[in-house]
Design an enzyme around this catalytic site. Structure first.
Site, PDB file in Angstrom:
ATOM      1  N   LYS A  13       0.843  -1.213   0.000  1.00  0.00           N
ATOM      2  CA  LYS A  13       0.000   0.000   0.000  1.00  0.00           C
ATOM      3  C   LYS A  13       0.871   1.253   0.000  1.00  0.00           C
ATOM      4  CE  LYS A  13      -2.154  -1.235   3.864  1.00  0.00           C
ATOM      5  NZ  LYS A  13      -1.429  -2.483   4.185  1.00  0.00           N
ATOM      6  N   ARG A  88     -10.102  -0.268   8.685  1.00  0.00           N
ATOM      7  CA  ARG A  88      -9.501  -1.541   9.084  1.00  0.00           C
ATOM      8  C   ARG A  88     -10.441  -2.387   9.924  1.00  0.00           C
ATOM      9  NH1 ARG A  88      -3.731  -0.085   8.794  1.00  0.00           N
ATOM     10  NH2 ARG A  88      -2.543  -1.874   9.435  1.00  0.00           N
ATOM     11  N   ARG A 127      11.802  -5.036   5.371  1.00  0.00           N
ATOM     12  CA  ARG A 127      11.502  -3.631   5.040  1.00  0.00           C
ATOM     13  C   ARG A 127      12.357  -2.681   5.876  1.00  0.00           C
ATOM     14  NH1 ARG A 127       5.499  -1.408   5.501  1.00  0.00           N
ATOM     15  NH2 ARG A 127       5.727  -2.172   7.619  1.00  0.00           N
ATOM     16  N   ARG A 160      11.302  -0.491  11.186  1.00  0.00           N
ATOM     17  CA  ARG A 160      10.177  -0.092  12.032  1.00  0.00           C
ATOM     18  C   ARG A 160      10.080  -1.051  13.202  1.00  0.00           C
ATOM     19  NH1 ARG A 160       4.790   0.759   8.361  1.00  0.00           N
ATOM     20  NH2 ARG A 160       3.801  -0.549   9.933  1.00  0.00           N
ATOM     21  N   ARG A 171       0.502  -8.936  13.646  1.00  0.00           N
ATOM     22  CA  ARG A 171      -0.231  -8.003  12.762  1.00  0.00           C
ATOM     23  C   ARG A 171      -1.017  -8.761  11.707  1.00  0.00           C
ATOM     24  NH1 ARG A 171       4.628  -4.700  10.773  1.00  0.00           N
ATOM     25  NH2 ARG A 171       3.152  -3.792   9.303  1.00  0.00           N
TER      26      ARG A 171
END
Ligand code: AP5
Ligand code: MG
Ligand code: ZN
Length: 214
Positions: A13, A88, A127, A160, A171
């Site tokens: 996204k 969400r 990431r 992160r 998650r």
């Protein structure tokens, strides 16, 4: 036109948002980015959000909905916005549609990025994110030109907190339980384009822009 970019953590996204926003001339509204900005500034909202984000859980609907409504009411969002990471939960979707309706606005398109679960953990644990501008990179698929330095703003590129493998799994579980059902709620409301997000970043971008008729 308001557009929703929907999909599990790691679907791409954030990666695809810039091209869509540029093509449609609308701002990028990412609830995750808003929380991280508050956290960086040490606001009470940032600290509250962190307590949920670090556990891979969702920030409560009442908090998120107020923030999104006030962001969408700002001047730059009057021609629409790209919603990334919102809604969400079904409660957030209900609030969004009724708020937009009250403003004489509506969601033009929902882009649903579909990626097989087995690809998501490696994408997220590899990431790296820029602390300065939020740009995302990946240690192997999309590394910054210079290690630890953002190509776009020269800011520090770090991992992160919630991208540690154990939190990533939490998650994904939260997504399946609370967010995946939102898609069934969105489908009868209008146009949902499901796009194969497992292709290359460039191929996914082309498919999204094609679905939006750009
Ligand atoms: P948020 O920041 O929204 O995180 P997320 O939804 O978990 O999504 P990500 O940002 O992790 O994934 P992405 O789809 O943007 O993937 P990306 O493009 O970076 O939310 C964080 C937290 O905030 C939540 O857990 C929650 O606590 C809270 N929160 C936020 N919104 C909320 C809400 N509405 N309600 C309640 N709580 C909320 O890509 C991932 C990696 O893959 C990158 O390294 C990228 O380079 C790579 N990649 C991308 N595309 C490709 C490709 N096609 N091929 C190969 N690699 C790719
Ligand atoms: Mg993101
Ligand atoms: Zn940057």
């Amino acid at each position: 036109m308001d557009v929703i970019l929907f999909g599990p953590p790691g679907a791409g996204k954030g990666t695809q948002a810039a091209a869509v926003c540029e093509a449609l001339s609308i701002p990028h509204v990412s609830t995750g980015d808003i929380f991280r900005r508050h956290l960086k500034e040490g606001t009470p909202l940032g600290l509250l959000a962190k307590s949920f984000m670090d556990k891979g859980e969702l920030v409560p609907d009442s908090v998120v909905c107020d923030i999104v409504a006030s962001r969408l009411a700002e001047a730059d969002c009057q021609g629409g916005a790209l919603l990334d990471g919102f809604p969400r939960t079904v409660a957030q979707a209900e609030m969004l549609y009724s708020w937009l309706d009250g403003q004489g606005r509506e969601i033009g398109t929902v882009i649903n990025l579909q990626v097989e679960g087995s690809m998501l953990v490696p994408r997220l644990s590899g990431r790296r994110t820029c602390l300065g501008c939020g740009a995302t990179f990946h240690v192997s698929h999309n590394p910054p030109k210079k290690l630890g330095v953002c190509d776009r703003c020269s800011g520090d590129v770090v991992q992160r907190n919630d991208d540690l493998e154990e939190t990533v799994r939490l998650r994904l579980y939260t997504y399946e339980r609370e967010t995946a059902p939102v898609l069934a709620w969105l489908k009868p409301k209008g146009t949902v384009y499901t796009i194969d997000g497992s292709k290359s970043i460039a191929q996914v971008q082309l498919a999204i822009l094609g679905a939006l008729g750009i």
